[in-house]
Design a protein around this motif. Structure first.
Motif, PDB file in Angstrom:
ATOM      1  N   TYR A  17       0.987  -1.302  -0.194  1.00 39.21           N
ATOM      2  CA  TYR A  17      -0.086  -0.043   0.164  1.00 39.21           C
ATOM      3  C   TYR A  17       1.048   1.297   0.064  1.00 39.21           C
ATOM      4  O   TYR A  17       0.569   2.257   0.365  1.00 39.21           O
ATOM      5  CB  TYR A  17      -1.111  -0.178   1.035  1.00 39.21           C
ATOM      6  CG  TYR A  17      -1.968  -1.314   1.465  1.00 39.21           C
ATOM      7  CD1 TYR A  17      -3.121  -0.636  -0.196  1.00 39.21           C
ATOM      8  CD2 TYR A  17      -1.608  -2.574   1.118  1.00 39.21           C
ATOM      9  CE1 TYR A  17      -3.998  -2.027   0.140  1.00 39.21           C
ATOM     10  CE2 TYR A  17      -2.845  -3.066   1.120  1.00 39.21           C
ATOM     11  CZ  TYR A  17      -4.611  -3.387   0.858  1.00 39.21           C
ATOM     12  OH  TYR A  17      -5.076  -4.009   0.379  1.00 39.21           O
ATOM     13  N   TYR A  72      -1.453   2.260   9.240  1.00 39.23           N
ATOM     14  CA  TYR A  72      -3.090   1.641   8.915  1.00 39.23           C
ATOM     15  C   TYR A  72      -4.011   1.385   7.477  1.00 39.23           C
ATOM     16  O   TYR A  72      -3.973   2.190   6.656  1.00 39.23           O
ATOM     17  CB  TYR A  72      -3.549   2.590   9.576  1.00 39.23           C
ATOM     18  CG  TYR A  72      -5.450   2.593  10.787  1.00 39.23           C
ATOM     19  CD1 TYR A  72      -4.678   2.097  12.282  1.00 39.23           C
ATOM     20  CD2 TYR A  72      -6.292   2.506   9.742  1.00 39.23           C
ATOM     21  CE1 TYR A  72      -6.075   1.895  12.928  1.00 39.23           C
ATOM     22  CE2 TYR A  72      -7.118   2.915  10.299  1.00 39.23           C
ATOM     23  CZ  TYR A  72      -7.649   2.300  11.727  1.00 39.23           C
ATOM     24  OH  TYR A  72      -8.444   1.779  12.474  1.00 39.23           O
ATOM     25  N   SER A  73      -4.767   0.730   8.186  1.00 40.59           N
ATOM     26  CA  SER A  73      -5.650   0.414   6.899  1.00 40.59           C
ATOM     27  C   SER A  73      -6.716   0.612   7.122  1.00 40.59           C
ATOM     28  O   SER A  73      -7.533   0.500   9.154  1.00 40.59           O
ATOM     29  CB  SER A  73      -6.105  -1.123   7.093  1.00 40.59           C
ATOM     30  OG  SER A  73      -6.882  -1.433   6.191  1.00 40.59           O
ATOM     31  N   GLU A 125      -9.747  -0.773   7.009  1.00 43.76           N
ATOM     32  CA  GLU A 125     -10.683  -1.864   6.450  1.00 43.76           C
ATOM     33  C   GLU A 125     -10.415  -2.059   7.965  1.00 43.76           C
ATOM     34  O   GLU A 125     -11.044  -3.429   8.409  1.00 43.76           O
ATOM     35  CB  GLU A 125     -10.682  -2.467   5.654  1.00 43.76           C
ATOM     36  CG  GLU A 125     -11.264  -1.461   3.960  1.00 43.76           C
ATOM     37  CD  GLU A 125     -10.768  -1.854   2.974  1.00 43.76           C
ATOM     38  OE1 GLU A 125     -10.852  -2.723   2.080  1.00 43.76           O
ATOM     39  OE2 GLU A 125      -9.450  -2.306   2.579  1.00 43.76           O
ATOM     40  N   LYS A 126      -9.043  -2.515   7.454  1.00 43.06           N
ATOM     41  CA  LYS A 126      -8.420  -3.302   8.552  1.00 43.06           C
ATOM     42  C   LYS A 126      -8.311  -3.254  10.090  1.00 43.06           C
ATOM     43  O   LYS A 126      -7.959  -3.689  10.774  1.00 43.06           O
ATOM     44  CB  LYS A 126      -7.738  -4.670   7.988  1.00 43.06           C
ATOM     45  CG  LYS A 126      -8.076  -5.708   6.661  1.00 43.06           C
ATOM     46  CD  LYS A 126      -7.249  -5.981   6.330  1.00 43.06           C
ATOM     47  CE  LYS A 126      -6.846  -6.780   4.821  1.00 43.06           C
ATOM     48  NZ  LYS A 126      -5.727  -6.724   4.084  1.00 43.06           N
ATOM     49  N   GLY A 127      -7.409  -1.756   9.944  1.00 40.27           N
ATOM     50  CA  GLY A 127      -6.837  -1.097  11.385  1.00 40.27           C
ATOM     51  C   GLY A 127      -5.358  -1.526  11.087  1.00 40.27           C
ATOM     52  O   GLY A 127      -4.794  -1.803  10.141  1.00 40.27           O
ATOM     53  N   TRP A 128      -4.450  -1.828  12.571  1.00 41.23           N
ATOM     54  CA  TRP A 128      -3.172  -1.824  12.786  1.00 41.23           C
ATOM     55  C   TRP A 128      -2.578  -3.180  11.705  1.00 41.23           C
ATOM     56  O   TRP A 128      -3.732  -4.815  12.627  1.00 41.23           O
ATOM     57  CB  TRP A 128      -2.639  -1.513  13.495  1.00 41.23           C
ATOM     58  CG  TRP A 128      -2.680  -0.498  13.978  1.00 41.23           C
ATOM     59  CD1 TRP A 128      -3.863   0.005  15.158  1.00 41.23           C
ATOM     60  CD2 TRP A 128      -2.488   0.728  14.278  1.00 41.23           C
ATOM     61  NE1 TRP A 128      -3.349   1.501  15.170  1.00 41.23           N
ATOM     62  CE2 TRP A 128      -2.849   2.441  14.362  1.00 41.23           C
ATOM     63  CE3 TRP A 128      -0.998   0.464  12.877  1.00 41.23           C
ATOM     64  CZ2 TRP A 128      -1.934   3.482  14.161  1.00 41.23           C
ATOM     65  CZ3 TRP A 128       0.060   2.159  12.518  1.00 41.23           C
ATOM     66  CH2 TRP A 128      -0.958   3.809  13.264  1.00 41.23           C
ATOM     67  N   ASP A 129      -2.030  -3.808  11.891  1.00 37.72           N
ATOM     68  CA  ASP A 129      -1.274  -4.884  11.772  1.00 37.72           C
ATOM     69  C   ASP A 129      -0.375  -5.171  12.727  1.00 37.72           C
ATOM     70  O   ASP A 129       0.737  -5.170  12.133  1.00 37.72           O
ATOM     71  CB  ASP A 129      -0.673  -4.861   9.658  1.00 37.72           C
ATOM     72  CG  ASP A 129      -0.414  -5.845   9.645  1.00 37.72           C
ATOM     73  OD1 ASP A 129       0.100  -7.431  10.182  1.00 37.72           O
ATOM     74  OD2 ASP A 129      -1.147  -6.777   8.423  1.00 37.72           O
TER      75      ASP A 129
END
Length: 551
Positions: free
Chosen positions: A136, A196-197, A199-203
């Protein structure tokens, strides 16, 4: 309401923190800028590639400019406040006091600036992980993003900074916290600079893999675990203390912020273009590329579906325009490069003296000097044998290679004003050729771009604008308000106030087309040749590197 009475006007304040100054504007609900103020901010460079600022100095400057733009206005008519800023890293302790980001232990200097390149070793190690979040950011993380800077602090300032830290803010989020006491972060900052995503937040796996597992352990409280879309209203609005500092009323709506380039994109990309003969009039907003050109240049393209462009940041969901994916190309320190080339030339003192005598800026003088020496040919043809590769501070897009260097070919022993003017022209052309390079990468990946929307300091330079039109072959739209970044910040305040139903509605009502500059199609063949040479320059640079590194 009787015919004689008018609805009271509604105003919004936009505050923009750039690299060297803070600017503020008072903007009305149709996007007209009614008052403007700016104030310089301190910068420190304690060693090469280390660039620092002070969050207290920045906030003090925000207060100075905001008080100036609201003088004489009924404060009850000011409905909202929006901030944008460079994506610099602010470090505070658990009590929200500044912490030093330097070996000298000077806690006043608690901001690592966006253009700081100290974390080269750290970003190389992060990129070696090939973690999926890197997809990303164009496949390669930039040294200007926050993860490498955080890792540098952990490895180099463990005791004086890292262990004491309670809060790491992106500068735009620091400003909205200072105004409201709310530590929620903007989706824009976290998605674009922190991995940060939407849709999914932190990885968790990314932070563990790069050696920053500390954030996972405390549920990301230090870097943000409450995230809001840009333009969302924060908490109960302006706190009494911040209201006193800024010269506004407590409780005014304060918006979740944007990075400065993204505010510029917001301020221009949604303008109503009807009646200007532009091809994008009948096309979706995704056919527009916003180019925000100041100290650096950022190229903002949006799409309905995610598009992955090698070497171009994103796709970021809802990071600029809600509901759209954003790709962000960029050229590091473009405005600074033009200054560097001009100020380093032997004829610069003569240029300064002549421009001052004419009460002109040095760039207005250079533009008129070029018109004088071009004779019968188009001005751009003066650089037929002078070519510049502009990556004096590495390449951000589309090659994502911070080791690249600048190049100039075609120099002579001449040191006169003509020579300086032509070198300046070649540098401006190189930046425009770099924009063409980015556009071609975006289009190869699936974008379809027909029109450029320029804003920022360099868009005030007619030569810079015309070269972008001629070299890309696309019309360039300039805003009615040249301070589009401030209009973008004010749009955020307008959204937070509830006066507009959506960011898109505010964009359409508050951004207006000023001037359209069309490309000179008769010069196309010349610029196609210049572009061929431009691509050869970087190809040759790679070859030189291979020769020198060959055992």
């Amino acid at each position: 309401m009787s015919g004689g009475e008018q609805k009271p006007k509604r105003y919004y304040v936009g505050v923009d923190v750039g690299t060297g100054s803070v600017r503020a504007a008072l903007v009305d609900q149709s996007g007209v800028l009614l008052a403007f103020a700016d104030h310089p901010i301190e910068k420190w460079e304690p060693q090469f590639n280390h660039h620092e600022q002070s969050s207290e100095d920045i906030w003090a400057a925000c207060c100075v400019v905001t008080k100036k733009v609201v003088q004489g206005i009924d404060l009850n008519q000011i409905r909202g406040l929006g901030f944008d800023a460079t994506c610099s890293l602010v470090v505070l302790d658990k009590q929200f006091h500044p912490l030093p980001v330097n070996h000298e232990g000077d806690s006043c200097r608690n901001v690592i600036m966006w253009l700081d390149h100290r974390a080269v070793s750290q970003v190389n190690r992060i990129n070696e992980t090939k973690h999926s979040v890197l997809q990303y950011v164009g496949g390669v993380m930039s040294v200007e993003m926050q993860a490498p800077k955080l890792l540098w602090l952990k490895e180099n300032l463990r005791e004086t900074c890292w262990d004491k830290a309670g809060h790491f803010f992106d500068l735009p989020d620091f400003l909205s916290w200072k105004a409201t006491g709310v530590t929620a972060r903007s989706l824009c900052s976290l998605v674009c600079k922190w991995t940060y995503s939407a849709e999914k937040g932190w990885d968790d796996s990314f932070w563990k893999m790069v050696g920053l597992e500390d954030f996972v352990a405390d549920n990301y409280s230090k870097i943000g675990n409450q995230v809001l879309p840009p333009g969302a209203s924060l908490g109960n609005g302006l706190t009494p203390e911040a209201a006193r500092d800024l010269g506004l009323l407590p409780g005014i709506a304060v918006a979740a912020s944007l990075i400065d380039a993204h505010a510029g994109g917001l301020g221009v990309i949604g303008a109503d273009v009807r009646g200007h003969g532009l091809v994008c009039e009948g096309q979706p907003v995704t056919s527009r590329l916003a180019v925000i050109c100041g100290t650096s240049s950022c190229h903002m393209g949006i799409s309905k579906d995610p598009i992955f462009v090698p070497g171009v940041w994103g796709p970021y969901f809802s990071a600029m325009v809600p509901g759209f994916w954003l790709n962000e190309g960029g050229q590091s320190v473009t405005g600074k490069l033009i200054d560097h080339m001009v100020q380093g030339h032997a004829a610069f003192p003569e240029l300064q003296a002549k421009a001052t005598a004419r009460c002109q800026s040095i760039y207005a003088y250079l533009n008129s000097h070029l018109d004088l020496i071009k004779k019968a040919q188009p001005v751009g043809f003066l650089t037929v044998d002078l070519h510049v590769w502009p990556d004096f501070h590495g390449n951000r897009s589309p090659l994502a290679d911070l080791t690249l260097k600048g190049m100039v070919t075609g120099l002579t022993l001449s040191q006169d004003l003509d020579d300086l003017a032509i070198l300046y022209l070649a540098t401006v052309q190189a930046i425009a050729l770099g924009t063409r390079f980015i556009i071609e990468a975006m289009e190869a990946a699936g974008h379809s771009i027909s029109t450029l929307f320029l804003c920022g300091g360099l868009s005030k330079n007619p030569l810079f604008v015309q070269m972008h039109a001629d070299i890309t072959g696309m019309p360039v739209v300039l805003s009615q308000e040249v301070e589009s970044v401030l209009v973008g910040a004010a749009i955020l305040g307008a959204c937070a106030s509830g006066d507009f139903a959506s960011v898109q509605e505010a964009m359409a009502k508050m951004s207006k087309v000023g001037k359209v500059v069309f490309p000179r199609q008769q010069d196309k063949k010349y610029y196609d040749k210049k572009y061929q040479v431009f691509l050869k320059l970087v190809e040759h640079q790679m070859e030189y590197l291979a020769i020198m590194n060959d055992d």
